[in-house]
Design a protein around this motif. Structure first.
Motif, short mmCIF file in Angstrom:
data_model
loop_
_atom_site.label_atom_id
_atom_site.label_comp_id
_atom_site.label_asym_id
_atom_site.label_seq_id
_atom_site.Cartn_x
_atom_site.Cartn_y
_atom_site.Cartn_z
N LYS A 71 0.80 -1.22 0.00
CA LYS A 71 0.00 0.00 0.00
C LYS A 71 0.83 1.27 0.00
O LYS A 71 0.33 2.36 -0.24
N ALA A 72 2.10 1.14 0.27
CA ALA A 72 2.98 2.32 0.27
C ALA A 72 3.09 2.86 -1.15
O ALA A 72 2.93 2.13 -2.13
N PRO A 73 3.35 4.17 -1.27
CA PRO A 73 3.48 4.76 -2.60
C PRO A 73 4.64 4.14 -3.40
O PRO A 73 5.68 3.81 -2.82
N ILE A 74 4.42 4.01 -4.69
CA ILE A 74 5.42 3.38 -5.55
C ILE A 74 6.78 4.04 -5.43
O ILE A 74 7.82 3.37 -5.46
N LYS A 75 6.81 5.36 -5.28
CA LYS A 75 8.07 6.08 -5.13
C LYS A 75 8.88 5.54 -3.95
O LYS A 75 10.07 5.26 -4.06
N THR A 76 8.20 5.42 -2.82
CA THR A 76 8.87 4.93 -1.61
C THR A 76 9.33 3.49 -1.77
O THR A 76 10.44 3.12 -1.36
N LEU A 77 8.51 2.67 -2.39
CA LEU A 77 8.86 1.26 -2.56
C LEU A 77 10.06 1.09 -3.48
O LEU A 77 10.91 0.22 -3.26
N TYR A 103 8.80 9.53 -13.96
CA TYR A 103 8.34 10.50 -14.97
C TYR A 103 8.29 9.83 -16.35
O TYR A 103 7.28 9.93 -17.06
N ARG A 104 9.35 9.16 -16.69
CA ARG A 104 9.39 8.54 -18.02
C ARG A 104 8.36 7.43 -18.16
O ARG A 104 7.92 7.13 -19.26
N SER A 105 8.00 6.83 -17.03
CA SER A 105 7.00 5.75 -17.06
C SER A 105 5.58 6.30 -16.98
O SER A 105 4.62 5.53 -16.97
N LYS A 106 5.47 7.63 -16.87
CA LYS A 106 4.16 8.28 -16.75
C LYS A 106 3.36 7.72 -15.57
O LYS A 106 2.15 7.52 -15.64
N LEU A 107 4.07 7.46 -14.48
CA LEU A 107 3.45 6.92 -13.28
C LEU A 107 3.46 7.95 -12.16
O LEU A 107 4.50 8.54 -11.86
N ASN A 108 2.31 8.13 -11.52
CA ASN A 108 2.23 9.04 -10.40
C ASN A 108 2.92 8.42 -9.18
O ASN A 108 2.59 7.31 -8.79
N PRO A 109 3.86 9.16 -8.59
CA PRO A 109 4.65 8.59 -7.48
C PRO A 109 3.84 8.25 -6.24
O PRO A 109 4.30 7.47 -5.40
N THR A 110 2.63 8.79 -6.13
CA THR A 110 1.84 8.56 -4.92
C THR A 110 0.96 7.31 -5.02
O THR A 110 0.35 6.91 -4.04
N VAL A 111 0.90 6.71 -6.18
CA VAL A 111 0.05 5.53 -6.36
C VAL A 111 0.56 4.36 -5.52
O VAL A 111 1.76 4.08 -5.51
N PRO A 112 -0.33 3.70 -4.79
CA PRO A 112 0.10 2.52 -4.02
C PRO A 112 0.69 1.46 -4.95
O PRO A 112 0.12 1.16 -6.00
N GLY A 113 1.83 0.91 -4.55
CA GLY A 113 2.54 -0.04 -5.40
C GLY A 113 1.70 -1.18 -5.88
O GLY A 113 1.79 -1.61 -7.03
N THR A 156 10.01 14.57 -3.68
CA THR A 156 9.58 13.93 -4.91
C THR A 156 9.20 15.03 -5.89
O THR A 156 8.45 15.94 -5.56
N TYR A 157 9.75 14.96 -7.08
CA TYR A 157 9.40 15.88 -8.16
C TYR A 157 8.62 15.10 -9.20
O TYR A 157 9.04 14.01 -9.61
N PHE A 158 7.46 15.61 -9.59
CA PHE A 158 6.70 14.92 -10.63
C PHE A 158 5.78 15.89 -11.35
O PHE A 158 5.51 16.97 -10.87
N CYS A 159 5.33 15.46 -12.51
CA CYS A 159 4.41 16.27 -13.31
C CYS A 159 3.00 15.69 -13.18
O CYS A 159 2.74 14.58 -13.66
N PRO A 160 2.11 16.42 -12.52
CA PRO A 160 0.75 15.90 -12.28
C PRO A 160 -0.02 15.70 -13.59
O PRO A 160 -0.99 14.94 -13.62
N VAL A 161 0.39 16.38 -14.65
CA VAL A 161 -0.30 16.24 -15.94
C VAL A 161 0.17 14.97 -16.66
O VAL A 161 -0.63 14.17 -17.12
N CYS A 162 1.47 14.80 -16.73
CA CYS A 162 2.03 13.65 -17.45
C CYS A 162 1.96 12.34 -16.65
O CYS A 162 1.92 11.27 -17.24
N GLN A 163 1.99 12.45 -15.34
CA GLN A 163 2.04 11.24 -14.51
C GLN A 163 0.72 11.01 -13.80
O GLN A 163 0.44 11.61 -12.77
N LYS A 164 -0.08 10.12 -14.38
CA LYS A 164 -1.41 9.87 -13.80
C LYS A 164 -1.43 8.63 -12.90
O LYS A 164 -0.75 7.67 -13.15
#
Length: 267
Positions: free
Chosen positions: A152-158, A178-188, A259-267
């Motif tokens: 359940k932890a965010p993918i970034k942390t995992l 960013y390149r994977s277009k993945l939002n870092p806060t999404v649970p792994g 964490t730096y991310f683009c909320p538009v590109c990374q859903k």
DNA sequence: CAATGATCCTGTCCGC
DNA sequence: TGCGGACAGGATCATT
């Protein structure tokens, strides 16, 4: 803050320096920097260099006489080859004296770095449990699915967890997501396999690209910002105001790290 | 076991 | 000009 590509680059340089040489002695200038396996005999030097390898962000050097040296640079550690005879330089925490009157200085501003001397047969005791090497062939969507399942932890942390994947640090994880277009806060555990395929592929691609540029993020992280040329072009979101598409980059804290991310590109 | 938070450390930068 | 505080973050340990 050396991550996998920087550590690999450093190993390549250190290996060239050590080739055909032996360590005559090790000077220590900062208590706690050098850790010694109690099972080692009193005198371990001189010891002839045999081989080097990387595991995650760890440098592992193998010497004659069942001696291994593990080096972890943490954030600010550096290994600098230097044949000058001058004494310890600023922030020098330890120094390997080599045959041919050359030196390998361990310089580390923040003193988090460690040098471990141990019996080669005890390496396992001194190395932590690390996850798979991200550049291994077996590192793929299936592996990611396995380690992220039910998490359940965010993918970034995992992705920063060395027990899951060995060698990634904050900069590269930001760039990979960013390149994977993945939002870092999404649970792994909630990422579909189709996206894990992209994540595995981009992880390898970012690391390979960085290694081919000799891990240009070496040097203090402060300098990352000022760096002109390769690495600056390489970064797409880390410490950026806007992403390559011109969207504003968000900066949040996850597990005490930026964490730096683009909320538009990374859903 | 999983998730989260504090801790270590020093140089740099920013605001007052 | 000086000073306090925030910040940078990999790994480890403690807590929930």
């Amino acid at each position: 803050m050396p991550e996998l590509p920087e550590v690999q680059t450093i190993i390549d340089g250190v290996t060239t320096e050590l080739m055909g040489k032996e360590i005559r002695s090790l000077d220590c200038f900062h208590p706690g920097t050098v850790i010694r396996d109690p099972e080692l005999p009193e005198e371990v030097f001189p010891a002839e260099f045999i081989s080097s390898r990387r595991r995650g962000k760890y440098i592992i050097l193998n010497f004659s006489g069942d001696l291994s040296v593990i080096v972890h640079l943490r954030m600010t550690g550096k290994l600098v080859a230097d044949s000058s005879q001058e004494g310890p330089v600023n922030h020098e925490r330890a120094c390997f004296m080599l045959s041919g009157s050359s030196k390998l200085r361990f310089i580390d501003i923040r003193t988090f770095g460690k040098i471990i001397l141990c019996k080669t047969k005890n390496l396992g005791k001194f190395m932590p449990d690390l996850g798979m090497e991200p550049l291994a062939d077996e590192f793929d969507a299936r592996y990611l699915e396995k380690i992220l399942k039910n998490r359940k932890a965010p993918i970034k942390t995992l992705m920063l967890d060395q027990k899951l994947i060995a060698g990634l640090g904050n900069i590269y994880v930001n760039e990979i997501l960013y390149r994977s277009k993945l939002n870092p806060t999404v649970p792994g555990g909630e990422i579909p396999l189709s996206k894990l395929k992209i994540l595995a592929k981009e992880t390898k691609e970012v690391l390979r690209e960085a290694i081919s540029k000799n891990g240009t993020s070496i040097s203090d992280f402060r300098n990352v910002d000022n760096k002109t040329g390769e690495f600056q072009k390489f970064l797409r979101v880390y410490q950026k105001e806007t992403c390559p598409k011109g969207h504003p980059v968000s900066r949040i804290k996850q597990a005490q790290r930026s964490t730096y991310f683009c909320p538009v590109c990374q859903k």
